[in-house]
Design a protein around this motif. Structure first.
Motif, PDB file in Angstrom:
ATOM      1  N   GLU A 199      37.043  42.798  78.514  1.00  0.00           N
ATOM      2  CA  GLU A 199      35.594  42.982  78.416  1.00  0.00           C
ATOM      3  C   GLU A 199      35.005  43.311  79.785  1.00  0.00           C
ATOM      4  OE1 GLU A 199      32.535  40.699  75.680  1.00  0.00           O
ATOM      5  OE2 GLU A 199      33.014  39.539  77.482  1.00  0.00           O
ATOM      6  N   GLN A 200      35.459  42.625  80.815  1.00  0.00           N
ATOM      7  CA  GLN A 200      34.991  42.896  82.168  1.00  0.00           C
ATOM      8  C   GLN A 200      35.351  44.315  82.602  1.00  0.00           C
ATOM      9  OE1 GLN A 200      33.173  40.649  84.127  1.00  0.00           O
ATOM     10  NE2 GLN A 200      32.834  42.481  85.344  1.00  0.00           N
ATOM     11  N   ARG A 201      36.573  44.746  82.306  1.00  0.00           N
ATOM     12  CA  ARG A 201      37.007  46.084  82.710  1.00  0.00           C
ATOM     13  C   ARG A 201      36.197  47.185  82.023  1.00  0.00           C
ATOM     14  NH1 ARG A 201      42.117  43.438  82.722  1.00  0.00           N
ATOM     15  NH2 ARG A 201      42.508  44.044  80.563  1.00  0.00           N
ATOM     16  N   VAL A 202      35.980  47.075  80.699  1.00  0.00           N
ATOM     17  CA  VAL A 202      35.234  48.148  80.022  1.00  0.00           C
ATOM     18  C   VAL A 202      33.780  48.165  80.480  1.00  0.00           C
ATOM     19  CG1 VAL A 202      36.783  48.260  78.023  1.00  0.00           C
ATOM     20  CG2 VAL A 202      34.732  46.831  77.893  1.00  0.00           C
ATOM     21  N   ASN A 203      33.209  47.004  80.749  1.00  0.00           N
ATOM     22  CA  ASN A 203      31.839  46.974  81.248  1.00  0.00           C
ATOM     23  C   ASN A 203      31.731  47.537  82.653  1.00  0.00           C
ATOM     24  OD1 ASN A 203      29.933  45.932  79.243  1.00  0.00           O
ATOM     25  ND2 ASN A 203      31.347  44.225  79.164  1.00  0.00           N
ATOM     26  N   ASP A 204      32.729  47.253  83.494  1.00  0.00           N
ATOM     27  CA  ASP A 204      32.731  47.807  84.847  1.00  0.00           C
ATOM     28  C   ASP A 204      32.871  49.328  84.822  1.00  0.00           C
ATOM     29  OD1 ASP A 204      32.455  45.285  85.947  1.00  0.00           O
ATOM     30  OD2 ASP A 204      34.568  45.117  86.554  1.00  0.00           O
ATOM     31  N   ALA A 205      33.634  49.856  83.859  1.00  0.00           N
ATOM     32  CA  ALA A 205      33.881  51.299  83.780  1.00  0.00           C
ATOM     33  C   ALA A 205      32.714  52.080  83.172  1.00  0.00           C
ATOM     34  CB  ALA A 205      35.143  51.569  82.969  1.00  0.00           C
ATOM     35  N   LEU A 206      31.870  51.433  82.379  1.00  0.00           N
ATOM     36  CA  LEU A 206      30.777  52.131  81.693  1.00  0.00           C
ATOM     37  C   LEU A 206      29.616  52.395  82.646  1.00  0.00           C
ATOM     38  CD1 LEU A 206      29.615  53.218  79.008  1.00  0.00           C
ATOM     39  CD2 LEU A 206      28.600  50.947  78.679  1.00  0.00           C
ATOM     40  N   ARG A 207      29.209  53.629  82.716  1.00  0.00           N
ATOM     41  CA  ARG A 207      28.034  54.029  83.489  1.00  0.00           C
ATOM     42  C   ARG A 207      26.994  54.559  82.508  1.00  0.00           C
ATOM     43  NH1 ARG A 207      30.025  51.085  86.423  1.00  0.00           N
ATOM     44  NH2 ARG A 207      31.296  51.578  88.210  1.00  0.00           N
ATOM     45  N   LEU A 208      25.868  53.882  82.438  1.00  0.00           N
ATOM     46  CA  LEU A 208      24.820  54.260  81.489  1.00  0.00           C
ATOM     47  C   LEU A 208      23.791  55.174  82.136  1.00  0.00           C
ATOM     48  CD1 LEU A 208      24.046  50.863  79.720  1.00  0.00           C
ATOM     49  CD2 LEU A 208      25.271  52.812  78.798  1.00  0.00           C
ATOM     50  N   PRO A 209      23.390  56.226  81.424  1.00  0.00           N
ATOM     51  CA  PRO A 209      22.284  57.043  81.913  1.00  0.00           C
ATOM     52  C   PRO A 209      20.966  56.284  81.754  1.00  0.00           C
ATOM     53  CG  PRO A 209      23.175  57.940  79.862  1.00  0.00           C
ATOM     54  CD  PRO A 209      24.001  56.756  80.211  1.00  0.00           C
ATOM     55  N   PRO A 210      19.948  56.666  82.501  1.00  0.00           N
ATOM     56  CA  PRO A 210      18.643  56.002  82.341  1.00  0.00           C
ATOM     57  C   PRO A 210      18.171  56.082  80.890  1.00  0.00           C
ATOM     58  CG  PRO A 210      18.630  57.487  84.236  1.00  0.00           C
ATOM     59  CD  PRO A 210      19.918  57.723  83.512  1.00  0.00           C
ATOM     60  N   GLY A 211      17.556  54.998  80.418  1.00  0.00           N
ATOM     61  CA  GLY A 211      17.019  54.961  79.060  1.00  0.00           C
ATOM     62  C   GLY A 211      17.991  54.427  78.024  1.00  0.00           C
TER      63      GLY A 211
END
Length: 153
Positions: free
Chosen positions: A122-134
């Motif tokens: 869970e930590q790894r996938v969250n660290d890898a995800l980059r969200l665009p604004p909004g």
């Protein structure tokens, strides 16, 4: 060129994608553009009253419509992709998780607004995800196993 290589990496099966999780991982990566990690697991299946070898997928994604609406959209898109509810599909209280079948795999999908597992995956996938604004982050946890009929009651 770099973007094409990245896209190919995200949708290609990874070496540790076990067979029951392969189609679900492909759907999450290719159709939902999620970061997904697959791990082998053992599942205590209440429907069959058996402990079976399977796998789990921990994934993170982004939504622009909010997590509750994203959950509805997710299950609609899963059905549109020809996943079907399993025989004897009752999965969890108030249907918080839904079990679907793809060919020879049954997968239990659970969508959450926040990280709840506390696992390294869970930590790894969250660290890898980059969200665009909004966009808002959401979590998806999937457990898959070979498809089997439910035990008669």
């Amino acid at each position: 060129m770099v973007m094409a290589a990245l896209l190919a990496f995200l949708v290609a099966p990874l070496a540790n994608d076990t067979l029951p999780c392969a189609a679900a991982a492909r759907f999450l990566r290719a159709e939902r553009h999620m970061i997904a990690e697959v791990e082998a697991d053992t599942i205590d299946d209440w429907r069959t009253r058996k402990r079976v070898a399977g796998c789990r997928i921990t994934a993170a994604g982004g939504t622009e419509i909010g997590v509750a609406k994203e959950a509805v959209r997710f299950y609609e898109l899963l059905r549109a992709a020809k996943w079907v509810r399993t025989p004897e599909p009752r999965d969890s209280p108030n249907e918080g998780s839904l079990r679907f079948r793809w060919e020879q795999a049954d997968c239990l999908f659970n969508i959450n607004a926040e990280a709840l597992l506390g696992t390294d995956a869970e930590q790894r996938v969250n660290d890898a995800l980059r969200l665009p604004p909004g966009q808002t982050r959401y979590q998806l946890f999937v457990m898959c196993m070979p498809a089997m009929p439910a035990d008669p009651r």
